[in-house]
Design a protein around this motif. Structure first.
Motif, PDB file in Angstrom:
ATOM      1  N   LYS A   1      -1.216   1.195 -52.374  1.00  0.00           N
ATOM      2  CA  LYS A   1      -1.052   0.560 -53.788  1.00  0.00           C
ATOM      3  C   LYS A   1      -1.616  -0.135 -55.041  1.00  0.00           C
ATOM      4  CE  LYS A   1       3.368  -1.911 -51.874  1.00  0.00           C
ATOM      5  NZ  LYS A   1       4.165  -3.375 -51.308  1.00  0.00           N
TER       6      LYS A   1
ATOM      7  N   SER B   1      -2.934   6.949 -57.604  1.00  0.00           N
ATOM      8  CA  SER B   1      -1.883   7.317 -58.052  1.00  0.00           C
ATOM      9  C   SER B   1      -2.812   9.290 -58.920  1.00  0.00           C
ATOM     10  CB  SER B   1      -1.207   7.007 -59.568  1.00  0.00           C
ATOM     11  OG  SER B   1      -1.851   6.837 -60.473  1.00  0.00           O
TER      12      SER B   1
ATOM     13  N   LYS C   1      -2.618  12.921 -57.544  1.00  0.00           N
ATOM     14  CA  LYS C   1      -2.548  14.258 -58.836  1.00  0.00           C
ATOM     15  C   LYS C   1      -3.559  15.371 -58.678  1.00  0.00           C
ATOM     16  CE  LYS C   1       0.258  11.451 -61.703  1.00  0.00           C
ATOM     17  NZ  LYS C   1      -0.082  10.409 -63.540  1.00  0.00           N
TER      18      LYS C   1
ATOM     19  N   VAL D   1       1.966   8.783 -49.402  1.00  0.00           N
ATOM     20  CA  VAL D   1       3.638   9.108 -49.562  1.00  0.00           C
ATOM     21  C   VAL D   1       4.490   8.364 -48.224  1.00  0.00           C
ATOM     22  CG1 VAL D   1       5.179  11.192 -50.020  1.00  0.00           C
ATOM     23  CG2 VAL D   1       3.082  11.179 -51.157  1.00  0.00           C
TER      24      VAL D   1
ATOM     25  N   MET E   1       5.297   4.358 -48.838  1.00  0.00           N
ATOM     26  CA  MET E   1       5.697   4.171 -50.306  1.00  0.00           C
ATOM     27  C   MET E   1       7.125   4.375 -50.347  1.00  0.00           C
ATOM     28  SD  MET E   1       3.677   6.886 -53.083  1.00  0.00           S
ATOM     29  CE  MET E   1       2.203   6.979 -54.025  1.00  0.00           C
ATOM     30  N   LYS E   2       7.753   3.248 -50.872  1.00  0.00           N
ATOM     31  CA  LYS E   2       9.119   2.440 -50.418  1.00  0.00           C
ATOM     32  C   LYS E   2      10.085   3.647 -51.567  1.00  0.00           C
ATOM     33  CE  LYS E   2       8.020   0.493 -47.276  1.00  0.00           C
ATOM     34  NZ  LYS E   2       7.074   0.997 -45.968  1.00  0.00           N
ATOM     35  N   ASP E   3       9.395   4.092 -52.858  1.00  0.00           N
ATOM     36  CA  ASP E   3      10.529   3.677 -53.812  1.00  0.00           C
ATOM     37  C   ASP E   3      10.557   5.369 -54.011  1.00  0.00           C
ATOM     38  OD1 ASP E   3      10.860   5.048 -56.860  1.00  0.00           O
ATOM     39  OD2 ASP E   3      10.254   2.968 -57.690  1.00  0.00           O
ATOM     40  N   TYR E   4      11.066   6.206 -54.231  1.00  0.00           N
ATOM     41  CA  TYR E   4      11.511   7.501 -54.383  1.00  0.00           C
ATOM     42  C   TYR E   4      10.278   8.340 -55.961  1.00  0.00           C
ATOM     43  CZ  TYR E   4      12.995  12.417 -55.526  1.00  0.00           C
ATOM     44  OH  TYR E   4      12.686  13.493 -55.429  1.00  0.00           O
ATOM     45  N   ASN E   5      10.640   7.525 -56.085  1.00  0.00           N
ATOM     46  CA  ASN E   5      10.225   8.183 -58.261  1.00  0.00           C
ATOM     47  C   ASN E   5       8.504   7.831 -57.599  1.00  0.00           C
ATOM     48  OD1 ASN E   5      12.277   8.596 -59.296  1.00  0.00           O
ATOM     49  ND2 ASN E   5      12.905   6.241 -59.543  1.00  0.00           N
ATOM     50  N   ASP E   6       7.985   7.219 -57.043  1.00  0.00           N
ATOM     51  CA  ASP E   6       6.738   6.748 -56.701  1.00  0.00           C
ATOM     52  C   ASP E   6       5.840   7.897 -55.896  1.00  0.00           C
ATOM     53  OD1 ASP E   6       6.605   4.236 -58.095  1.00  0.00           O
ATOM     54  OD2 ASP E   6       6.718   3.306 -55.781  1.00  0.00           O
ATOM     55  N   CYS E   7       6.472   8.460 -55.222  1.00  0.00           N
ATOM     56  CA  CYS E   7       6.526   9.767 -54.695  1.00  0.00           C
ATOM     57  C   CYS E   7       6.557  11.070 -54.913  1.00  0.00           C
ATOM     58  CB  CYS E   7       6.809  10.455 -52.960  1.00  0.00           C
ATOM     59  SG  CYS E   7       7.244   8.566 -51.730  1.00  0.00           S
TER      60      CYS E   7
ATOM     61  N   VAL F   1       4.748  13.197 -58.315  1.00  0.00           N
ATOM     62  CA  VAL F   1       3.929  13.777 -58.990  1.00  0.00           C
ATOM     63  C   VAL F   1       4.074  14.863 -59.831  1.00  0.00           C
ATOM     64  CG1 VAL F   1       1.133  13.930 -58.376  1.00  0.00           C
ATOM     65  CG2 VAL F   1       1.442  12.402 -57.039  1.00  0.00           C
TER      66      VAL F   1
END
Length: 91
Positions: A51, A56, A60, A77, A80-86, A88
């Motif tokens: 976190k 990020s 990248k 990865v 990470m709990k949120d798909y959108n955060d995964c 890149v």
């Protein structure tokens, strides 16, 4: 909060004999591309830094140079709990 330097963190966990062992298991990857971080240590690092804002940037910065960076990338990865955060997306 101090800035996390992920490559320095990986080298702080380095086990040279483990790097030698990993390199023998994967002869198609040059030995100098292994840091030698044991998976349980990499998993702890991933949990701790998942976190952090610098993550990020690390995610990248592809392709990674070291085998251990690729392992850490996958472990981060998986934290990470949120798909959108995964996902890149290049800038």
């Amino acid at each position: 909060m101090r800035e996390v330097n992920i490559k320095e963190e990986l080298f702080a966990l380095q086990d040279i004999s483990y790097a030698d062992f990993q390199a023998e298991l994967t002869p198609n990857i040059a030995r100098d591309l292994f840091i030698g971080v044991r998976v349980p240590d990499a998993r702890k690092l991933a949990k701790r830094i998942a976190k952090e804002p610098e993550v990020s940037k690390f995610l990248k910065d592809l392709p990674h140079k070291y085998y251990d960076e690729n392992i850490l990338h996958g472990l981060i990865v998986s934290e990470m709990k949120d798909y959108n955060d995964c996902i890149v997306v290049g800038d």
